[in-house]
Scaffold this active site. Structure first.
Site, PDB file in Angstrom:
ATOM      1  N   ASP A  26      -4.874   2.003   8.856  1.00  0.00           N
ATOM      2  CA  ASP A  26      -4.722   1.637   7.445  1.00  0.00           C
ATOM      3  C   ASP A  26      -3.807   2.626   6.741  1.00  0.00           C
ATOM      4  O   ASP A  26      -3.986   3.845   6.861  1.00  0.00           O
ATOM      5  CB  ASP A  26      -6.082   1.626   6.743  1.00  0.00           C
ATOM      6  CG  ASP A  26      -5.928   1.384   5.243  1.00  0.00           C
ATOM      7  OD1 ASP A  26      -5.607   0.236   4.864  1.00  0.00           O
ATOM      8  OD2 ASP A  26      -6.098   2.344   4.467  1.00  0.00           O
TER       9      ASP A  26
ATOM     10  N   LYS B  40      -0.946  -1.978   1.645  1.00  0.00           N
ATOM     11  CA  LYS B  40      -1.422  -2.344   0.314  1.00  0.00           C
ATOM     12  C   LYS B  40      -0.270  -2.723  -0.608  1.00  0.00           C
ATOM     13  O   LYS B  40       0.880  -2.331  -0.374  1.00  0.00           O
ATOM     14  CB  LYS B  40      -2.237  -1.190  -0.271  1.00  0.00           C
ATOM     15  CG  LYS B  40      -3.396  -0.801   0.656  1.00  0.00           C
ATOM     16  CD  LYS B  40      -4.240   0.303   0.123  1.00  0.00           C
ATOM     17  CE  LYS B  40      -5.346   0.644   1.114  1.00  0.00           C
ATOM     18  NZ  LYS B  40      -4.850   1.351   2.300  1.00  0.00           N
TER      19      LYS B  40
ATOM     20  N   TYR C 206       0.450   6.570  -0.207  1.00  0.00           N
ATOM     21  CA  TYR C 206       0.102   7.736   0.599  1.00  0.00           C
ATOM     22  C   TYR C 206       1.367   8.509   0.997  1.00  0.00           C
ATOM     23  O   TYR C 206       2.083   8.127   1.936  1.00  0.00           O
ATOM     24  CB  TYR C 206      -0.676   7.325   1.846  1.00  0.00           C
ATOM     25  CG  TYR C 206      -1.924   6.521   1.568  1.00  0.00           C
ATOM     26  CD1 TYR C 206      -2.603   6.624   0.359  1.00  0.00           C
ATOM     27  CD2 TYR C 206      -2.428   5.636   2.524  1.00  0.00           C
ATOM     28  CE1 TYR C 206      -3.744   5.876   0.107  1.00  0.00           C
ATOM     29  CE2 TYR C 206      -3.575   4.890   2.280  1.00  0.00           C
ATOM     30  CZ  TYR C 206      -4.229   5.010   1.065  1.00  0.00           C
ATOM     31  OH  TYR C 206      -5.361   4.273   0.824  1.00  0.00           O
TER      32      TYR C 206
END
Length: 324
Positions: A39, A70, A44
């Protein structure tokens, strides 16, 4: 989806700068040890995590792993002095803007594919439509409405219906947006970070019954509540720890010591005991953290330990444990 997944937020230089060699070694070891769910997200490291995860997955066949990223934030180039990585260090010269529109979701998806260097993402989560990130519950609800009214969810549905991706959901630090999305849309799963853990179990009453009725699964992020359940002085990403949380962690630690159980092992095995939970994805920033996390999954924990936690009212009465 492997029961133990790799949460790649720490590979975005979470609170410290990592070399590319360190990241490559950690990811390669995860694969070697059987991890097959990864993930990541544009947030990030402002693209760093996706780039680093992508380097591993480019060497694998897409039918060998499950990959999630995402949508909801777009990365925009900016002068280096304007780049604010929040909790990520030494990021590329980007800032993010929220965009829950149809075009924003499609652009985010395409840009993630480019950074990852793969031809397929299995799961897309809408990232952080919660009060924690938007400044209040009403503001979070407004963002969810924006997602529905401006076409963002329609974009996700089209990608899923076309077979470009396999599943859609939201990734949040609160359970309330998940309940709202059950009312507004047709999610497949939720990535819930920090809210169903050995320390907190409110969703077992508030969210999980409707998820079970609807067949919506749960991926658990933040199973250590940002580190406090493995001896660190951070809770919810920060060091401001409420007194009631400190007291509960001490009580958990006392029972762990009585039974010779590592609290981290109890934390991972507890969340995996719930039938809705399909994977847990603790962040691993180093080889040692990765191997410790994996050892926790298989650690021997006596049934008496779980009974003592229940007797001390440290876990919810209706929360499943490995003992039952």
């Amino acid at each position: 989806m492997s029961e133990f997944g790799f949460g790649a937020a720490p590979l975005g230089n979470f609170r410290r700068t990592l070399s590319e060699e360190e990241c490559d070694a950690t990811l390669a070891r995860a694969w070697e040890l059987g991890v097959r769910y990864f993930d990541t997200a544009p947030l990030y490291g402002f693209g760093l995590s996706e780039l680093r995860v992508g380097r591993l997955l480019q060497t694998k066949s897409s039918d060998e792993y499950t990959l999630s990223s995402k949508v909801g934030r777009l990365l925009e180039p900016c002068p280096p002095e304007e780049a604010d990585g929040i909790i990520f260090e030494n990021i590329p010269p980007f800032k993010f803007v929220y965009d829950y529109s149809y075009d924003g979701v499609m652009r985010s998806y395409e840009e993630s594919l480019q950074r990852l260097g793969v031809d397929r993402i299995n799961i897309l989560y809408v990232h952080d439509i919660d009060a924690f990130n938007h400044g209040g519950r009403n503001e979070a609800i407004a963002r969810a409405r924006e997602l529905m009214d401006d076409g963002g969810w329609r974009a996700l549905s089209e990608l899923r219906d076309s077979g470009a991706i396999d599943a859609v959901g939201i990734g949040v630090n609160e359970w309330e947006p998940c309940s709202l999305m059950l009312e507004l849309a047709d999610p497949d799963l939720f990535l819930l970070a920090g809210r169903y853990t050995l320390l907190e179990q409110e969703p077992v009453d508030t969210l999980f019954p409707e998820c079970e009725r609807r067949g919506v699964k749960i991926v658990i992020g933040g199973p250590y509540n940002s580190g406090i359940l493995v001896g660190r002085s951070t809770y919810n990403y920060f060091q401001d720890i409420p007194d009631n949380i400190r007291h509960k962690v001490r009580a958990l630690d006392d029972i762990c010591r009585e039974h010779g159980v590592a609290m981290g092992a109890a934390a991972l095995q507890f969340v995996l005991a719930h039938p809705l939970v399909v994977s847990v994805i603790p962040g691993s920033q180093t080889l040692q953290e990765l191997e410790t996390n994996l050892s926790f999954v298989g650690a021997d924990i006596p049934d008496a330990f779980w009974r003592d936690l229940r007797a001390a009212n440290l876990i919810a009465e209706n929360a499943p444990t490995p003992a039952n």
